[in-house]
Design an enzyme around this catalytic site. Structure first.
Site, PDB file in Angstrom:
ATOM      1  N   ASN A  85       0.863  -1.186   0.000  1.00 46.18           N
ATOM      2  CA  ASN A  85       0.000   0.000   0.000  1.00 46.18           C
ATOM      3  C   ASN A  85       0.900   1.237   0.000  1.00 46.18           C
ATOM      4  O   ASN A  85       1.456   1.595   1.029  1.00 46.18           O
ATOM      5  CB  ASN A  85      -0.888  -0.040   1.260  1.00 46.18           C
ATOM      6  CG  ASN A  85      -1.701   1.230   1.432  1.00 46.18           C
ATOM      7  OD1 ASN A  85      -1.838   2.036   0.498  1.00 46.18           O
ATOM      8  ND2 ASN A  85      -2.243   1.427   2.626  1.00 46.18           N
TER       9      ASN A  85
ATOM     10  N   LYS B 199       0.133   4.232  -0.305  1.00 45.54           N
ATOM     11  CA  LYS B 199      -0.543   5.411   0.276  1.00 45.54           C
ATOM     12  C   LYS B 199      -0.315   6.648  -0.616  1.00 45.54           C
ATOM     13  O   LYS B 199      -0.178   6.511  -1.829  1.00 45.54           O
ATOM     14  CB  LYS B 199      -0.058   5.652   1.709  1.00 45.54           C
ATOM     15  CG  LYS B 199      -0.111   4.405   2.580  1.00 45.54           C
ATOM     16  CD  LYS B 199       0.042   4.708   4.041  1.00 45.54           C
ATOM     17  CE  LYS B 199       0.194   3.407   4.800  1.00 45.54           C
ATOM     18  NZ  LYS B 199       0.068   3.565   6.235  1.00 45.54           N
TER      19      LYS B 199
ATOM     20  N   HIS C  98      -9.571   1.038   5.522  1.00 45.35           N
ATOM     21  CA  HIS C  98      -8.271   1.327   6.128  1.00 45.35           C
ATOM     22  C   HIS C  98      -8.471   2.320   7.278  1.00 45.35           C
ATOM     23  O   HIS C  98      -9.268   3.251   7.173  1.00 45.35           O
ATOM     24  CB  HIS C  98      -7.309   1.906   5.075  1.00 45.35           C
ATOM     25  CG  HIS C  98      -5.886   1.888   5.541  1.00 45.35           C
ATOM     26  ND1 HIS C  98      -5.400   2.799   6.450  1.00 45.35           N
ATOM     27  CD2 HIS C  98      -4.859   1.048   5.253  1.00 45.35           C
ATOM     28  CE1 HIS C  98      -4.123   2.523   6.691  1.00 45.35           C
ATOM     29  NE2 HIS C  98      -3.771   1.460   5.979  1.00 45.35           N
TER      30      HIS C  98
ATOM     31  N   GLU D 294      -6.813   4.740   8.206  1.00 48.45           N
ATOM     32  CA  GLU D 294      -6.567   6.146   7.849  1.00 48.45           C
ATOM     33  C   GLU D 294      -7.804   6.759   7.202  1.00 48.45           C
ATOM     34  O   GLU D 294      -8.087   7.944   7.383  1.00 48.45           O
ATOM     35  CB  GLU D 294      -5.335   6.236   6.931  1.00 48.45           C
ATOM     36  CG  GLU D 294      -4.057   5.952   7.717  1.00 48.45           C
ATOM     37  CD  GLU D 294      -2.897   5.443   6.882  1.00 48.45           C
ATOM     38  OE1 GLU D 294      -2.949   5.512   5.645  1.00 48.45           O
ATOM     39  OE2 GLU D 294      -1.929   4.953   7.498  1.00 48.45           O
TER      40      GLU D 294
ATOM     41  N   GLU E 190      -5.222  -5.106  10.972  1.00 44.29           N
ATOM     42  CA  GLU E 190      -4.224  -4.048  11.126  1.00 44.29           C
ATOM     43  C   GLU E 190      -4.451  -3.312  12.445  1.00 44.29           C
ATOM     44  O   GLU E 190      -5.230  -2.341  12.491  1.00 44.29           O
ATOM     45  CB  GLU E 190      -4.345  -3.045   9.979  1.00 44.29           C
ATOM     46  CG  GLU E 190      -4.147  -3.641   8.603  1.00 44.29           C
ATOM     47  CD  GLU E 190      -3.636  -2.593   7.638  1.00 44.29           C
ATOM     48  OE1 GLU E 190      -2.550  -2.800   7.088  1.00 44.29           O
ATOM     49  OE2 GLU E 190      -4.299  -1.562   7.448  1.00 44.29           O
TER      50      GLU E 190
ATOM     51  N   GLY F  79       2.409   2.239  10.822  1.00 45.00           N
ATOM     52  CA  GLY F  79       3.334   3.352  10.636  1.00 45.00           C
ATOM     53  C   GLY F  79       4.053   3.776  11.899  1.00 45.00           C
ATOM     54  O   GLY F  79       4.668   4.839  11.943  1.00 45.00           O
TER      55      GLY F  79
ATOM     56  N   SER G 216       3.440  -2.096  10.449  1.00 43.46           N
ATOM     57  CA  SER G 216       4.903  -2.093  10.565  1.00 43.46           C
ATOM     58  C   SER G 216       5.513  -3.454  10.251  1.00 43.46           C
ATOM     59  O   SER G 216       6.494  -3.877  10.879  1.00 43.46           O
ATOM     60  CB  SER G 216       5.335  -1.607  11.951  1.00 43.46           C
ATOM     61  OG  SER G 216       4.894  -0.281  12.151  1.00 43.46           O
TER      62      SER G 216
END
Ligand code: PEP
Length: 249
Positions: free
Chosen positions: A10, A12, A95, A97, A167, A173, A211
């Site tokens: 991904n 991003k 996701h 985010e 996730e 991240g 990560s």
């Protein structure tokens, strides 16, 4: 039947066009060694270019979002049919985010799942708990609710076309990774929720994200219910991403 692992990068909102081309080319050039499915998930603007680079290589293409609308006057949106016609196969939905920064709630995610599946895209549905929820020991209930709200209306046929990405938000991240035990526990829990509904979920890939890197991928991917990885930061350098793909072999 053994589940084939999937490693999806991904990207991003990263990379400029020359970097995207270099990265996709670097992954393409190593494909002879791949033993798992590999997907590249660039920004919308690079989809055509990446498709061109990986054409007929067996490397899969994904997109990071899809509109809830079919088509028409929705400036800035990209529809499922447009993505499909551009050669996109996988689509990230849910996701953290997008949930956090764009307010995507379960109603929106449910619509995105439905429209993606309707048009033959394969959703990678993301779920996972924030740190506080993990610390309170309520992570299983939290993830169960996410799955119930957005997936439990789907048919057995739909389940054959989805991937789930567990996730944990505290690992995305941040450099913090779930331990292999934590990942396996959650993946087995998720599978245990889905299989009684649809036995075909025994074949549903549940991949880990948060990560994931060259150093921890092998241990994570060795877990019985971890069927690969959704990789953010470490997918932006071909050397790192290729090491993760190798770990899935
Ligand atoms: C992600 O964004 O899905 C992700 C897992 O990111 P990272 O690997 O950077 O934690």
């Amino acid at each position: 039947m053994k589940r084939k692992k999937l490693v999806a990068g991904n990207w991003k909102m990263n990379l400029e066009i020359a970097e995207a081309i270099k990265l996709a080319t670097g992954v393409k050039d190593a494909r002879a060694n791949f033993k798992c499915d590999v997907a590249l998930i660039p920004s919308f603007v690079y989809i055509a270019e990446v498709k061109h680079i990986i054409y007929a290589t067996g490397i899969h293409l994904g997109a990071q979002d899809v509109s809830t609308h079919e088509n028409g006057a929705y400036t800035g949106e990209v529809s499922a049919t447009q993505l499909k016609s551009a050669g996109v196969e996988y689509i990230i939905i849910g996701h953290s985010e997008r949930r956090e920064h764009f307010g995507e709630n379960h109603g929106v995610l449910k619509q995105k799942m439905e429209i993606a599946l309707k048009h033959g895209l394969k959703p990678i549905f993301c779920c996972g708990e924030p740190l506080q929820v993990r610390e309170e020991g309520k992570h299983k209930e939290y993830v169960q609710k996410q799955l119930e709200e957005s997936l439990f209306n789907l048919s057995a046929k739909d389940f054959a076309n989805i991937t789930i990405a567990y996730e944990p938000i505290w690992a995305i991240g941040t450099g913090l990774t779930a331990s292999a035990e934590q990942a396996q526990e959650m993946h087995a829990f998720i599978r245990g929720l889905l299989v009684p509904k649809h036995p075909i979920a025994l074949q549903t890939r549940i991949i880990y994200g948060g990560s994931c890197n060259a150093a921890n991928a092998k241990e994570l991917f060795a877990c019985a219910d971890v069927d690969g990885g959704l990789v953010g930061g470490a997918s932006l350098k071909s050397k790192d991403f290729l090491a993760i793909i190798e770990a899935a072999g």
